[in-house]
Design a protein around this motif. Structure first.
Motif, PDB file in Angstrom:
ATOM      1  N   UNK A 177       0.821  -1.212   0.000  1.00 15.58           N
ATOM      2  CA  UNK A 177       0.000   0.000   0.000  1.00 15.58           C
ATOM      3  C   UNK A 177       0.848   1.253   0.000  1.00 15.58           C
ATOM      4  N   UNK A 178       1.935   1.231   0.764  1.00 12.60           N
ATOM      5  CA  UNK A 178       2.823   2.393   0.802  1.00 12.60           C
ATOM      6  C   UNK A 178       3.491   2.611  -0.546  1.00 12.60           C
ATOM      7  N   UNK A 179       3.917   1.539  -1.201  1.00 10.36           N
ATOM      8  CA  UNK A 179       4.548   1.681  -2.512  1.00 10.36           C
ATOM      9  C   UNK A 179       3.568   2.197  -3.552  1.00 10.36           C
ATOM     10  N   UNK A 180       2.330   1.695  -3.531  1.00 11.27           N
ATOM     11  CA  UNK A 180       1.343   2.155  -4.511  1.00 11.27           C
ATOM     12  C   UNK A 180       1.043   3.642  -4.351  1.00 11.27           C
ATOM     13  N   UNK A 181       0.899   4.094  -3.122  1.00  8.54           N
ATOM     14  CA  UNK A 181       0.442   5.457  -2.872  1.00  8.54           C
ATOM     15  C   UNK A 181       1.574   6.396  -2.498  1.00  8.54           C
ATOM     16  N   UNK A 182       2.784   6.036  -2.865  1.00  6.88           N
ATOM     17  CA  UNK A 182       3.942   6.837  -2.501  1.00  6.88           C
ATOM     18  C   UNK A 182       3.825   8.275  -2.992  1.00  6.88           C
ATOM     19  N   UNK A 183       3.374   8.470  -4.198  1.00  8.18           N
ATOM     20  CA  UNK A 183       3.262   9.820  -4.742  1.00  8.18           C
ATOM     21  C   UNK A 183       2.300  10.683  -3.957  1.00  8.18           C
ATOM     22  N   UNK A 184       1.151  10.101  -3.605  1.00  4.84           N
ATOM     23  CA  UNK A 184       0.177  10.837  -2.795  1.00  4.84           C
ATOM     24  C   UNK A 184       0.758  11.162  -1.433  1.00  4.84           C
ATOM     25  N   UNK A 185       1.393  10.187  -0.826  1.00  5.24           N
ATOM     26  CA  UNK A 185       1.920  10.405   0.522  1.00  5.24           C
ATOM     27  C   UNK A 185       3.080  11.391   0.525  1.00  5.24           C
ATOM     28  N   UNK A 186       3.897  11.389  -0.515  1.00  4.45           N
ATOM     29  CA  UNK A 186       4.985  12.371  -0.576  1.00  4.45           C
ATOM     30  C   UNK A 186       4.440  13.791  -0.637  1.00  4.45           C
ATOM     31  N   UNK A 187       3.341  13.976  -1.372  1.00  2.00           N
ATOM     32  CA  UNK A 187       2.729  15.309  -1.432  1.00  2.00           C
ATOM     33  C   UNK A 187       2.195  15.725  -0.071  1.00  2.00           C
ATOM     34  N   UNK A 188       1.621  14.776   0.658  1.00  4.26           N
ATOM     35  CA  UNK A 188       1.103  15.069   2.000  1.00  4.26           C
ATOM     36  C   UNK A 188       2.250  15.360   2.961  1.00  4.26           C
ATOM     37  N   UNK A 189       3.302  14.561   2.897  1.00  4.05           N
ATOM     38  CA  UNK A 189       4.454  14.770   3.783  1.00  4.05           C
ATOM     39  C   UNK A 189       5.084  16.137   3.530  1.00  4.05           C
ATOM     40  N   UNK A 190       5.181  16.520   2.253  1.00  2.00           N
ATOM     41  CA  UNK A 190       5.769  17.820   1.930  1.00  2.00           C
ATOM     42  C   UNK A 190       4.980  18.954   2.575  1.00  2.00           C
ATOM     43  N   UNK A 191       3.652  18.878   2.555  1.00  6.28           N
ATOM     44  CA  UNK A 191       2.830  19.913   3.183  1.00  6.28           C
ATOM     45  C   UNK A 191       2.950  19.855   4.699  1.00  6.28           C
ATOM     46  N   UNK A 192       2.909  18.644   5.261  1.00  6.53           N
ATOM     47  CA  UNK A 192       2.943  18.511   6.717  1.00  6.53           C
ATOM     48  C   UNK A 192       4.303  18.914   7.287  1.00  6.53           C
ATOM     49  N   UNK A 193       5.371  18.635   6.556  1.00  2.98           N
ATOM     50  CA  UNK A 193       6.720  18.954   7.030  1.00  2.98           C
ATOM     51  C   UNK A 193       7.173  20.340   6.614  1.00  2.98           C
ATOM     52  N   UNK A 194       6.404  20.959   5.694  1.00  3.75           N
ATOM     53  CA  UNK A 194       6.746  22.283   5.170  1.00  3.75           C
ATOM     54  C   UNK A 194       8.130  22.272   4.522  1.00  3.75           C
ATOM     55  N   UNK A 195       8.433  21.179   3.805  1.00  3.20           N
ATOM     56  CA  UNK A 195       9.695  21.078   3.069  1.00  3.20           C
ATOM     57  C   UNK A 195       9.549  20.043   1.972  1.00  3.20           C
ATOM     58  N   UNK A 196      10.355  20.163   0.945  1.00  3.05           N
ATOM     59  CA  UNK A 196      10.310  19.205  -0.147  1.00  3.05           C
ATOM     60  C   UNK A 196      10.820  17.844   0.337  1.00  3.05           C
ATOM     61  N   UNK A 197      10.195  16.786  -0.162  1.00  3.96           N
ATOM     62  CA  UNK A 197      10.603  15.456   0.283  1.00  3.96           C
ATOM     63  C   UNK A 197      12.013  15.125  -0.179  1.00  3.96           C
ATOM     64  N   UNK A 198      12.486  15.801  -1.220  1.00  8.06           N
ATOM     65  CA  UNK A 198      13.850  15.554  -1.685  1.00  8.06           C
ATOM     66  C   UNK A 198      14.889  16.000  -0.664  1.00  8.06           C
ATOM     67  N   UNK A 199      14.479  16.796   0.314  1.00  6.85           N
ATOM     68  CA  UNK A 199      15.415  17.237   1.352  1.00  6.85           C
ATOM     69  C   UNK A 199      15.398  16.316   2.574  1.00  6.85           C
ATOM     70  N   UNK A 200      14.558  15.306   2.558  1.00  7.67           N
ATOM     71  CA  UNK A 200      14.455  14.365   3.676  1.00  7.67           C
ATOM     72  C   UNK A 200      15.277  13.123   3.346  1.00  7.67           C
ATOM     73  N   UNK A 201      16.078  12.669   4.282  1.00  4.10           N
ATOM     74  CA  UNK A 201      16.879  11.468   4.061  1.00  4.10           C
ATOM     75  C   UNK A 201      15.979  10.305   3.677  1.00  4.10           C
ATOM     76  N   UNK A 202      16.440   9.496   2.711  1.00  2.00           N
ATOM     77  CA  UNK A 202      15.604   8.423   2.167  1.00  2.00           C
ATOM     78  C   UNK A 202      15.078   7.458   3.229  1.00  2.00           C
ATOM     79  N   UNK A 203      15.896   6.992   4.195  1.00  2.00           N
ATOM     80  CA  UNK A 203      15.342   6.077   5.211  1.00  2.00           C
ATOM     81  C   UNK A 203      14.241   6.734   6.049  1.00  2.00           C
TER      82      UNK A 203
END
Length: 504
Positions: free
Chosen positions: A86-112
């Motif tokens: 489920x996480x792999x399928x919806x990764x794009x949606x969740x990355x957009x949510x994480x970016x808003x919640x963290x107030x930063x681009x997901x590319x700036x978050x360490x991969x792990x």
């Protein structure tokens, strides 16, 4: 009920861990510090995501042996599977949510750390895990895998995510994507934008409405059913249904060999364990059976699977060949995949299998011109039709992949048309509906072989498929002779099938 079943409660938490947390709550620790580690199911899901990201592994190859190695079964295994896939399928949606919640681009978050966050967001928004458990357990996973600092960041982001409903988050990320409909679908339905565009073009190019794109993307995000093939002459669908037990089995509606299970581990079925049956999408079964039923002129004794690995279609073809007194040659480029073909064929009578060999399919037509009566070309492709089963493929493939793949597909089809004798039949199959990999490849290959003096004619694949399907009812485009299946219409992978008869 197994010990693994006993350990996990309906909220997705281990019962022992819940009791331990209850004891810890009497301490003065802050809530984010209460969970000191994570349970094995969440750790397994995390390890799958790291393998997918770090070594280009496929989840469907990593997860099953990992579950066995760690003795996860029952609810634990089901929880880990849904969490990872489920996480792999919806990764794009969740990355957009994480970016808003963290107030930063997901590319700036360490991969792990990003993988841990994705797992937490899926529990909060995509699974029936209470918010307090999702946050606590995921923070424990972060502390165990990454350390205290990252776990505090994970805690803060997940608490922000948990304050809003899935519907509220979907509205926010849609608004952030702008006014373009496809861009909104890309983020809310978790597909790269180029894939959304390509799938919409494929719908239109196959006579369907562009308005179906939302339903198609949603179907890609739904967990596929467990589908078994009962190989003819080796296993009967009724036997597989009977063996399914509590995991109710029903006979497929498209392929007479298909049995669809309500759940469970298919490897537990006796017929699967001994190779008389196997796990195979119903659409994949249907296109393989179509090659065996396509009308040809002349003898019907020697068949070829040109790109046979990992062996699902080869085993089905070989089983049918065995019933008819024909023999199959299974060719595979890579040695390790050829070994998988041998394993898939282990229950097929030896006289139905002429050879399993390693070689470049592009040279077979030159090396063995006109040597076969039926040829299967299950060509390597982008896999855009099987995103339900291989969700990570959508994040790995790029438009640049198409040039190399379409050239390979064209060369393989040309080789097959040279390898089949006049009067014989070739099936060109991909698990992608992309027009470049399907209709355009076929046109290019036919132009090339025609210049070399090889003439062909199209066989109406629709009529063949309808003749195979129980009851003969399959929704297909009536303007074309090839067949394109769709997850949102047929409940299968988006398999493409073109049938060609060589005439000279």
């Amino acid at each position: 009920m197994s010990p693994a079943d006993d350990r996990r409660d309906p909220s997705g938490r281990q019962r022992g861990a819940a009791r331990a947390q209850g004891r810890t709550q009497r301490s003065a620790s802050a809530p984010s510090q209460r969970r000191r580690g994570s349970d094995p199911a969440r750790t397994a899901a995390y390890d799958v995501l790291r393998a997918v990201d770090g070594s280009d592994s496929y989840a469907n190859l990593v997860l099953p042996p990992l579950l066995r190695e760690r003795h996860l079964a029952g609810r634990d295994a089901a929880f880990a599977t849904e969490l990872a896939y489920g996480t792999l399928r919806l990764r794009g949606r969740y990355d957009a949510i994480i970016a808003l919640a963290a107030a930063r681009e997901v590319t700036t978050i360490d991969a792990p750390a990003l993988d841990v966050l994705r797992l937490g967001v899926h529990q909060l928004l995509g699974m029936r895990v209470p918010a307090h458990a999702a946050v606590s357990e995921t923070v424990g996973l972060a502390r165990e895998q990454l350390g205290t600092g990252p776990s505090q960041f994970v805690n803060a982001v997940l608490r922000t995510v948990g304050r809003s409903t899935p519907e509220e988050w979907e509205q926010r990320i849609a608004e952030a994507a702008g006014d373009d409909e496809l861009a909104r679908l890309s983020v809310t339905q978790s597909h790269p934008l180029w894939v959304v565009r390509a799938l919409r073009e494929a719908l239109v190019g196959n006579g369907r409405s562009a308005a179906e794109i939302g339903a198609l993307l949603a179907a890609d995000n739904a967990a596929p059913r467990v589908t078994i093939v009962a190989r003819p002459g080796l296993a009967d669908p009724a036997e597989v249904v009977g063996d399914a037990g509590e995991h109710v089995g029903t006979v497929g509606s498209l392929a007479p060999t298909a049995v669809i299970l309500s759940g469970g581990d298919p490897a537990a079925l006796p017929s699967v364990r001994d190779g008389r049956a196997g796990v195979q999408d119903e659409g994949s079964q249907l296109v393989a059976l179509a090659l065996t039923e396509a009308p040809l002129d002349g003898p019907d004794e020697r068949w070829l699977d040109l790109c046979a690995g990992p062996g699902g279609k080869a085993a089905l073809l070989a089983a049918v060949a065995g019933e008819r007194g024909a023999r199959i040659v299974a060719n595979e480029l890579q040695a390790h995949r050829a070994r998988l073909v041998e394993q898939a064929l282990r229950a097929v009578p030896a006289d139905a299998v002429e050879d399993v060999r390693t070689g470049d399919g592009r040279t077979v037509g030159t090396d063995e011109p006109g040597a076969y009566d039926r040829v299967m070309v299950d060509a390597p492709c982008t896999g855009l039709g099987a995103l339900r089963r291989r969700p990570e493929a959508r994040w790995r493939r790029t438009p640049a992949d198409l040039a190399g793949l379409s050239s390979l597909q064209r060369d393989l089809l040309i080789s097959a048309l040279r390898a089949v004798r006049p009067g014989g039949v070739v099936a060109y199959v991909t698990c992608s509906p992309h027009l470049v990999e399907t209709q355009l490849v076929v046109k290019d290959a036919l132009r090339s072989v025609s210049r070399a003096g090889i003439e062909t004619e199209s066989i109406d694949a629709r009529a063949v498929v309808r003749g195979i399907a129980p009851g003969g009812s399959v929704e297909l485009d009536d303007t074309r002779t090839d067949v394109q299946l769709w997850p949102h219409v047929h409940g299968t992978d988006a398999m493409h099938l073109t049938l060609l008869r060589r005439t000279s």
